[in-house]
Write an enzyme that holds these catalytic residues in place. Structure first.
Site, PDB file in Angstrom:
ATOM      1  CG  ASN A  11      -1.873   1.078   1.275  1.00 33.17           C
ATOM      2  OD1 ASN A  11      -1.738   2.195   0.387  1.00 33.17           O
ATOM      3  ND2 ASN A  11      -2.396   1.316   2.663  1.00 33.17           N
ATOM      4  CE  LYS A  13      -0.087   3.184   4.707  1.00 33.28           C
ATOM      5  NZ  LYS A  13      -0.155   3.300   6.306  1.00 33.28           N
ATOM      6  CG  HIS A  98      -5.777   2.293   5.221  1.00 33.98           C
ATOM      7  ND1 HIS A  98      -5.258   3.321   6.067  1.00 33.98           N
ATOM      8  CD2 HIS A  98      -4.837   1.418   5.093  1.00 33.98           C
ATOM      9  CE1 HIS A  98      -4.187   2.939   6.584  1.00 33.98           C
ATOM     10  NE2 HIS A  98      -3.908   1.752   5.947  1.00 33.98           N
ATOM     11  CD  GLU A 100      -2.631   5.584   6.834  1.00 35.04           C
ATOM     12  OE1 GLU A 100      -2.504   5.726   5.500  1.00 35.04           O
ATOM     13  OE2 GLU A 100      -1.761   5.034   7.250  1.00 35.04           O
ATOM     14  N   GLY A 174       2.463   2.003  10.697  1.00 35.91           N
ATOM     15  CA  GLY A 174       3.598   3.160  10.729  1.00 35.91           C
ATOM     16  C   GLY A 174       4.402   3.272  12.125  1.00 35.91           C
ATOM     17  CB  SER A 214       4.873  -2.070  12.082  1.00 35.43           C
ATOM     18  OG  SER A 214       4.603  -0.888  12.452  1.00 35.43           O
TER      19      SER A 214
HETATM   20  P1  PGA Z   1       2.720   0.103   7.574  1.00 36.86           P
HETATM   21  O1  PGA Z   1       1.357   0.457   6.928  1.00 36.86           O
HETATM   22  O2  PGA Z   1       3.129  -1.093   7.146  1.00 36.86           O
HETATM   23  O3  PGA Z   1       3.480   1.445   7.108  1.00 36.86           O
HETATM   24  O4  PGA Z   1       2.695  -0.015   9.074  1.00 36.86           O
HETATM   25  C1  PGA Z   1       0.546  -0.640   6.682  1.00 36.86           C
HETATM   26  C2  PGA Z   1      -0.934  -0.140   6.161  1.00 36.86           C
HETATM   27  O5  PGA Z   1      -0.994   1.065   6.498  1.00 36.86           O
HETATM   28  O6  PGA Z   1      -1.351  -0.706   5.286  1.00 36.86           O
END
Ligand code: PGA
Length: 257
Positions: A11, A13, A98, A100, A174, A214
């Site tokens: 992803n 983003k 998601h 976010e 993240g 993560s």
């Molecule tokens: P991350 O994000 O691997 O940077 O923690 C995962 C995600 O939000 O899909």
């Protein structure tokens, strides 16, 4: 026991200018050297790169996904993109719900469900994200919260062939933090059982439940070894082929054993 083909999806983003097309190309070259693949590998770039990436990766085994969509197929919605447009640009799947988007755009489960339904309408796989916040986990509400999001976000016609559930604890995204394998096993097993109650055990046994938050080259193998973990949704570590390919390799190795 049903054997599920794992999915490792990146992803991106809101990251990636045209130069990032080179990363996808590098990734493809490494993946091609590792063929035959027993897993699905997907990159979900920003919509601005989808069409160019679809061209660059045509005739390869890399899958492409988009991020989010408007529930309607077309119309007066300035700045939005429909699932049909994203399919037209080359997406085979869409990430919806998601955390976010739930946070930045106050997306409700009902809206996420409408977006997942739109993905299905356009012939795309809906990757439906859900997960608890830190305070919900601390309050012992993880399973309750996950179930609420699952029931509210999953469209009625969801099947293993058109839907992936991504468990992404908000506090793990993240941050470099991940749940323990036991915690991941508990939630993934719970999601599988709730899916069985909702869509029947035959579909539930085949539906992919992937983990996100993560994931990196160091923890990918351990996460993949957890029961009911059928792949990963990778954010930060998917942006560079040098970081993403070792995660993919961990999954390839597991499938080979
Ligand atoms: P991350 O994000 O691997 O940077 O923690 C995962 C995600 O939000 O899909």
């Amino acid at each position: 026991m049903t054997v599920i083909r794992p999915l490792v999806a990146g992803n991106w983003k809101m990251n990636g200018l045209k130069a990032a097309l080179d990363e996808a190309q590098t990734l493809y070259e490494r993946v091609a050297a590792a063929e035959p693949l027993a897993i699905d590998i997907m990159v979900c770039p920003p919509a601005t790169l989808l069409m160019a990436m679809a061209g660059a990766l045509a005739d390869t085994e890399l899958l492409l996904g988009g991020q989010d969509c408007h529930p309607e197929p077309k119309g007066a919605h300035t700045g939005d993109l429909s699932a049909e447009m994203l399919a037209d640009a080359g997406a085979q799947a869409l990430i919806v719900g998601h955390s976010e988007r739930r946070r930045d755009h106050a997306e409700t489960d009902a809206l996420v469900q409408a977006k997942a339904r739109a993905a299905h309408r356009a012939g795309l796989t809906a990757i439906i994200c859900l997960g608890e916040t830190k305070s919900e986990r601390d309050a012992g509400q993880t399973l309750e919260r996950v179930d609420e999001q699952l029931q509210g976000s999953l469209p009625e016609n969801s099947q293993a062939s058109n839907t992936v559930v991504a468990y992404e604890p908000v506090w793990a995204i993240g941050t470099g933090l991940t749940p323990t394998p036991a915690e991941v096993a508990e939630v993934h097993g719970f999601i599988r059982s709730r899916l069985a109650a909702r869509i029947g055990s035959a579909q539930a046994e085949r539906m992919r439940i992937i983990y996100g938050g993560s994931v990196n080259a160091d923890n990918a193998a351990a996460l993949m070894a957890v029961d009911n973990v059928d792949g990963a949704l990778v954010g930060g570590a998917s942006l560079k082929a040098d970081d993403f390919f070792p995660i993919i390799s961990a999954y390839l190795r597991r499938r080979a054993t």
